[in-house]
Design a protein around this motif. Structure first.
Motif: not given
Length: 404
Positions: A192-204
């Motif tokens: 599963l590929v996702e934009n890095e900033t979107n993943l950062a938001a998910l983690a935050e």
């Protein structure tokens, strides 16, 4: 957390069992080993229903007895049940223009192995893909994982919302787009590929600075700049996957306008790593000869540490940086009114409260919309954390009852 309720047609017995099983698994994952009595209390289910679901989950190989609640207690309810963490192994990748980092973890998210590899700009596409895939294979072997169930990949650039693939973006190495297919082919895992900033938001949102917010914007401050938008608990990607491409935002203070192929002249020119380094030179914190020697995050961290004392130049540098960041934050706030902006990435984390409070003050003077500004709790590590959460969700959707 409560059991599923439908005001209309009641759920079938099989559907109700699947929902209850999934709820119990989530609780076991989030809160650690629990007794049947604790599961009863947390779910609101009856004792016989909990006993049935525990038996089903054990038979399915999803949970096992991991201990007892206390030496003075005996019986079924005193047994502690936990998820079988090695039922599936996961990998998370943080892909950058100059290399990548990979972690391998179990189903509970416990990291078992981690490694990085630099990939130079002069490396051909084929050799670069081979280096990346080989790193994942070695790390999985080190972690004791015979196979990987799911792999989450965080990468810069746009993700096509229709195909889930990384789009051809100018300035990004070609091996980025080839990596997902190569991983799927060699490792037979779901990728599963996702934009890095979107993943950062998910983690935050899950584990960091926005854990108490279901609506916020994460302003990514790293090598480049970007934004992720979470509204009512849902990540918003936009029609073409480009929500948050704030680097292209036309702003005052630059000598040109951005174009369709380059963000020079946009917000990137004010807040990207190179711009921050040049700002440090202007304030005497860095010499022109050392312009490329100290990362932007290190400059901001040093300035934030000294700003509370006698560091006049450091305070002036942070003030000037906050002026710039507030321009981007105000633009986002005026359109979305998120109520909260998280300064993410390595730079946002390095600036901490010293930078966040300055941006908040300037934002309050620029906008009538009340907006809290917070420093990232995870920094650059948020990308890997978000990729791992994505891989874990994918594994759970397949392994846990009631998927789909």
């Amino acid at each position: 957390m409560a059991i599923w309720k439908d005001p209309g047609m009641p759920a079938s017995p099989s559907t109700a069992r699947a929902i209850n099983d999934r709820l119990a698994l989530r609780l076991l994952q989030q809160q650690g080993p629990l007794t049947a009595g604790q599961l009863k209390q947390l779910t609101g289910l009856s004792r016989p229903t909990v006993a049935d679901l525990v038996e089903r989950l054990q038979s399915a190989g999803l949970i096992t007895v991991v201990g007892e609640a206390g030496a003075d207690r005996r019986g079924p309810n005193a047994r502690l049940y936990g998820i079988l963490a090695d039922r599936a192994h996961l990998a998370a990748l943080d892909v950058r223009t100059d290399g990548l980092t990979v972690v391998v973890a179990d189903l509970l998210g416990t990291v078992l192995a981690e490694a990085s590899v630099p990939i130079g700009g002069d490396t051909g596409t084929g050799p670069a893909v081979e280096q990346a895939v080989a790193l994942v294979e070695r790390t999985a072997k080190e972690a004791g994982a015979e196979r990987l169930h799911s792999i989450g990949v965080g990468a810069p650039g746009l993700i096509d919302p229709a195909t889930g693939e990384l789009r051809d973006s100018s300035g990004l190495p070609a091996w980025h787009r080839r990596l997902a297919g190569a991983l799927q082919e060699r490792l037979a895992a779901g990728v599963l590929v996702e934009n890095e900033t979107n993943l950062a938001a998910l983690a935050e949102q899950r584990d960091g600075a926005a854990a108490d917010r279901d609506t916020f914007v994460l302003l990514w401050l790293g090598h480049g700049v970007g934004a992720a938008v979470v509204l009512d608990g849902a990540l918003r990607r936009g029609a073409s996957g480009g929500t948050g491409e704030i680097g292209f935002l036309p702003v005052p203070g630059t000598s040109e306008l951005p174009s369709a192929t380059a963000c020079d002249g946009g917000f990137h020119s004010l807040a990207g790593a190179a711009a921050i380094a040049e700002l440090a030179v202007q304030h005497g914190l860095l010499t022109p000869l050392a312009l490329n020697e100290l990362p932007a995050a290190a400059l901001v961290r040093q300035a934030a540490a000294a700003a509370g004392g006698a560091g006049h130049a450091e305070r002036a540098f942070l003030d000037a940086l906050a002026d710039r960041l507030a321009i981007g934050a105000a633009s986002v706030t005026a359109v979305l009114d998120p109520g909260c902006v998280v300064l993410g990435g390595e730079v946002g984390h390095a600036g901490g409260e010293a930078l966040a409070s300055r941006v908040a003050d300037r934002l309050a003077s620029m906008s009538p919309l009340r907006t809290e500004v917070r420093a990232s709790a995870l920094g650059g590590a948020a990308v890997l954390r978000g990729a791992l959460l994505t891989a874990r969700e994918a594994a759970q959707d397949e392994l846990f009852p009631g998927r789909g």
